[in-house]
Scaffold this motif. Structure first.
Motif, PDB file in Angstrom:
ATOM      1  N   UNK A 417     124.816  75.672  72.259  1.00 41.25           N
ATOM      2  CA  UNK A 417     126.089  76.202  71.775  1.00 41.25           C
ATOM      3  C   UNK A 417     127.171  75.131  71.660  1.00 41.25           C
ATOM      4  N   UNK A 418     127.125  74.091  72.496  1.00 38.49           N
ATOM      5  CA  UNK A 418     128.168  73.076  72.368  1.00 38.49           C
ATOM      6  C   UNK A 418     128.052  72.355  71.031  1.00 38.49           C
ATOM      7  N   UNK A 419     126.834  72.237  70.493  1.00 39.07           N
ATOM      8  CA  UNK A 419     126.637  71.622  69.174  1.00 39.07           C
ATOM      9  C   UNK A 419     126.996  72.600  68.056  1.00 39.07           C
ATOM     10  N   UNK A 420     126.685  73.879  68.256  1.00 40.41           N
ATOM     11  CA  UNK A 420     126.996  74.877  67.230  1.00 40.41           C
ATOM     12  C   UNK A 420     128.509  75.019  67.058  1.00 40.41           C
ATOM     13  N   UNK A 421     129.247  75.063  68.173  1.00 38.91           N
ATOM     14  CA  UNK A 421     130.703  75.154  68.097  1.00 38.91           C
ATOM     15  C   UNK A 421     131.293  73.964  67.362  1.00 38.91           C
ATOM     16  N   UNK A 422     130.724  72.789  67.600  1.00 39.81           N
ATOM     17  CA  UNK A 422     131.192  71.569  66.929  1.00 39.81           C
ATOM     18  C   UNK A 422     130.897  71.633  65.435  1.00 39.81           C
ATOM     19  N   UNK A 423     129.691  72.034  65.067  1.00 43.01           N
ATOM     20  CA  UNK A 423     129.322  72.107  63.652  1.00 43.01           C
ATOM     21  C   UNK A 423     130.110  73.173  62.906  1.00 43.01           C
ATOM     22  N   UNK A 424     130.536  74.236  63.619  1.00 44.38           N
ATOM     23  CA  UNK A 424     131.325  75.307  62.991  1.00 44.38           C
ATOM     24  C   UNK A 424     132.775  74.903  62.782  1.00 44.38           C
ATOM     25  N   UNK A 425     133.186  73.737  63.309  1.00 38.48           N
ATOM     26  CA  UNK A 425     134.557  73.273  63.121  1.00 38.48           C
ATOM     27  C   UNK A 425     135.553  73.892  64.078  1.00 38.48           C
ATOM     28  N   UNK A 426     135.060  74.510  65.166  1.00 34.95           N
ATOM     29  CA  UNK A 426     135.960  75.133  66.133  1.00 34.95           C
ATOM     30  C   UNK A 426     136.494  74.140  67.162  1.00 34.95           C
ATOM     31  N   UNK A 427     135.831  73.011  67.296  1.00 33.47           N
ATOM     32  CA  UNK A 427     136.268  71.954  68.216  1.00 33.47           C
ATOM     33  C   UNK A 427     136.128  70.620  67.511  1.00 33.47           C
ATOM     34  N   UNK A 428     136.740  69.595  68.086  1.00 32.34           N
ATOM     35  CA  UNK A 428     136.720  68.271  67.467  1.00 32.34           C
ATOM     36  C   UNK A 428     135.552  67.420  67.920  1.00 32.34           C
ATOM     37  N   UNK A 429     134.900  67.829  69.006  1.00 35.00           N
ATOM     38  CA  UNK A 429     133.776  67.027  69.512  1.00 35.00           C
ATOM     39  C   UNK A 429     132.889  67.902  70.380  1.00 35.00           C
ATOM     40  N   UNK A 430     131.663  67.406  70.615  1.00 33.08           N
ATOM     41  CA  UNK A 430     130.759  68.150  71.476  1.00 33.08           C
ATOM     42  C   UNK A 430     131.218  68.101  72.934  1.00 33.08           C
TER      43      UNK A 430
END
Length: 531
Positions: A417-430
């Motif tokens: 999920x930390x990678x999915x959140x990053x790929x979705x543009x919800x965060x700036x980094x993993x």
């Protein structure tokens, strides 16, 4: 509660003595009432003597609300800051049928995954609107009182539980076909080659049942656009019949006191200069989701308001007091070329919908494009916070989808999920994603029993993403094999539409963690991570 009752009683005396404006007089002075469904004097008495609840509903037949939807919600906004309970109703169940009012053809059925995504988007949007109304009210001197109440509910809550026999027993048994067949929409459709389905024919009865459920919780007044007059009138009669004839004795009320009877209000319809209704079906919607209509575009829409309509819009769409509007119009009339009133309208509406930061961004973009600002015509903007969103190159090009991003299968399936959140543009980094998960600040929609994928119901429910979940845990939260709901914090959310790697590449899309050149996942360092 006794204190609130006594306060309302004091206000009622002041209204009767002409020392205080009543709520209906306030709405009329701002042009928000097109028609009263029922007796206007009775509504005046009800709103003077009782703290009754208001509600307005919207079916999530699209991914976002638009400007045309706002007038009924402006009445709810005013009701809330006046201390009248306000309920925002999301029609998760009625959206499956679609209101046939004014339509010449049957509404096209949407796939269940699209409907659920629309429900998720509009649920978050309505929740934000409620919070924005409170903040906007505070700016204009309406400080929250303990008695203020607002609610957001989805009619799936009762339609997923009510038995058809109960619906027919308490409401259908007392409705006569004559009035239903005599409605203009029904006659037009029955005389057309398209015809009318039984489901569409019963839509007003479903809307009436919604009111009956809410009426028992104190929602005595329904609000809708002027095209809803027939549905509200029909629903008003249905609620009276249901109240007098329900099989549940503890809920039976003969409504002998006319102050207890249901009433309705319709608002004017917002139309384009050519007279067409503004909305999705007309292809001229101005969306309230900034991924579909940016804050700048929304600002520009109101800046282009014709001179002969701007005073009316200031009354309809803002909390500006009437003397302030008069002052603005005096300055406007002195030099219409400065568009003082239009800018005031644009500022107020963008702040109401998106907040002060987005207003600053929109007004700044306007000044950069169209020249300097007259300090006398605009308020000094607040200092902007730095942008904490994803890089511009990674923002979704799918502007027709509110709060949505396209994700290819390789970026979602069997990924942590930390990678999915990053790929979705919800965060700036993993690493930021990891910190959010550790603190319980990241959530995923739907539910899982830990062994297999569970289909999400129409209700929008989230659960915290847990540290230590296995990498393939995300697969259990993919709804209908098509999308995933993600949320960071209280308001920031994304609906990830999952497409094949080939389609993602063919469309020329980009996302953090995807090597577009090689057409594969790039698990290199995140934005602030060291190699």
């Amino acid at each position: 509660m006794e204190e609130a009752r006594m306060q309302w009683g004091r206000w009622a005396k002041e209204i009767q003595q002409g020392k205080r404006e009543s709520f209906i007089q306030h709405l009329e002075s701002r042009g928000l009432i097109h028609d009263v469904v029922g007796d206007r004097d009775l509504l005046h008495r009800v709103l003077t003597e009782k703290r009754v609840g208001f509600y307005a509903g919207i079916d999530p037949t699209g991914p976002s609300m638009h400007v045309g939807h706002m007038l009924p919600f402006m009445i709810l906004a005013w009701a809330y800051v006046w201390g009248l309970p306000a309920t925002f109703l999301l029609g998760g169940s009625t959206a499956r049928i679609g209101d046939p009012t004014g339509r010449r053809t049957t509404r096209e059925q949407e796939h269940s995954s699209v409907r659920r995504a629309n429900i998720a988007s509009m649920h978050i949007q309505l929740k934000r609107l409620g919070a924005s109304i409170e903040a906007y009210g505070l700016k204009h001197g309406y400080k929250r009182q303990w008695i203020w109440r607002r609610a957001l509910t989805n009619n799936n809550t009762w339609w997923n539980k009510v038995a058809a026999i109960e619906w027919l027993r308490d409401m259908g048994a007392f409705v006569r076909l004559g009035p239903m067949l005599g409605r203009e929409t029904v006659k037009n459709r029955l005389n057309s080659s398209e015809g009318m389905s039984f489901a569409e024919f019963t839509y007003p009865l479903m809307q009436a049942w919604d009111w009956w459920v809410l009426f028992r919780k104190g929602c005595q007044v329904q609000v809708g656009g002027s095209d809803q007059y027939g549905n509200i009138l029909f629903g008003m009669d249905c609620v009276k019949q249901a109240s007098r004839n329900t099989a549940l004795q503890e809920e039976k009320n003969m409504l002998d006191d006319e102050l207890d009877r249901p009433l309705g209000i319709t608002t004017p319809l917002l139309t384009a200069p050519n007279g067409e209704k503004i909305g999705k079906s007309g292809g001229n919607a101005i969306w309230l989701d900034k991924d579909m209509t940016s804050s700048f575009e929304l600002y520009q829409y109101f800046v282009r308001t014709p001179d002969d309509a701007v005073e009316r819009y200031l009354k309809l769409f803002t909390f500006l007091p009437m003397p302030k509007i008069e002052n603005i119009m005096q300055r406007q009339n002195q030099d219409p070329s400065k568009r003082v009133a239009q800018h005031a309208l644009a500022r107020e509406f963008v702040e109401l919908i998106h907040g002060q930061e987005e207003l600053h961004i929109a007004s700044q973009q306007h000044r950069q494009l169209f020249g300097s600002r007259h300090e006398s015509d605009e308020e000094k903007p607040i200092a902007a916070k730095p942008d904490t969103g994803p890089p511009e190159s990674y923002r979704s090009p799918f502007r027709e989808f509110a709060n949505r991003a396209a994700g290819n299968r390789s970026l979602v399936f069997d990924r942590s999920f930390n990678k999915i959140l990053y790929s979705a543009g919800l965060v700036n980094s993993r690493s930021e994603s990891h910190r959010l998960i550790m603190k319980g600040g990241a959530h995923v929609g739907g539910s899982s029993d830990g062994t297999h994928r569970v289909e999400m119901r129409d209700e929008v429910k989230y659960q915290p993403i847990r540290e230590g979940w296995p990498r393939d845990k995300a697969n259990e939260f993919i709804v209908d094999n098509e999308f995933m709901l993600l949320r960071v914090g209280k308001w920031k959310h994304k609906i990830v539409k999952i497409i094949s790697d080939e389609e993602f590449t063919k469309l020329g899309l980009q996302a953090p963690g995807w090597d577009a050149t090689m057409g594969k996942v790039d698990d290199g360092p995140g934005k602030d991570e060291k190699k």
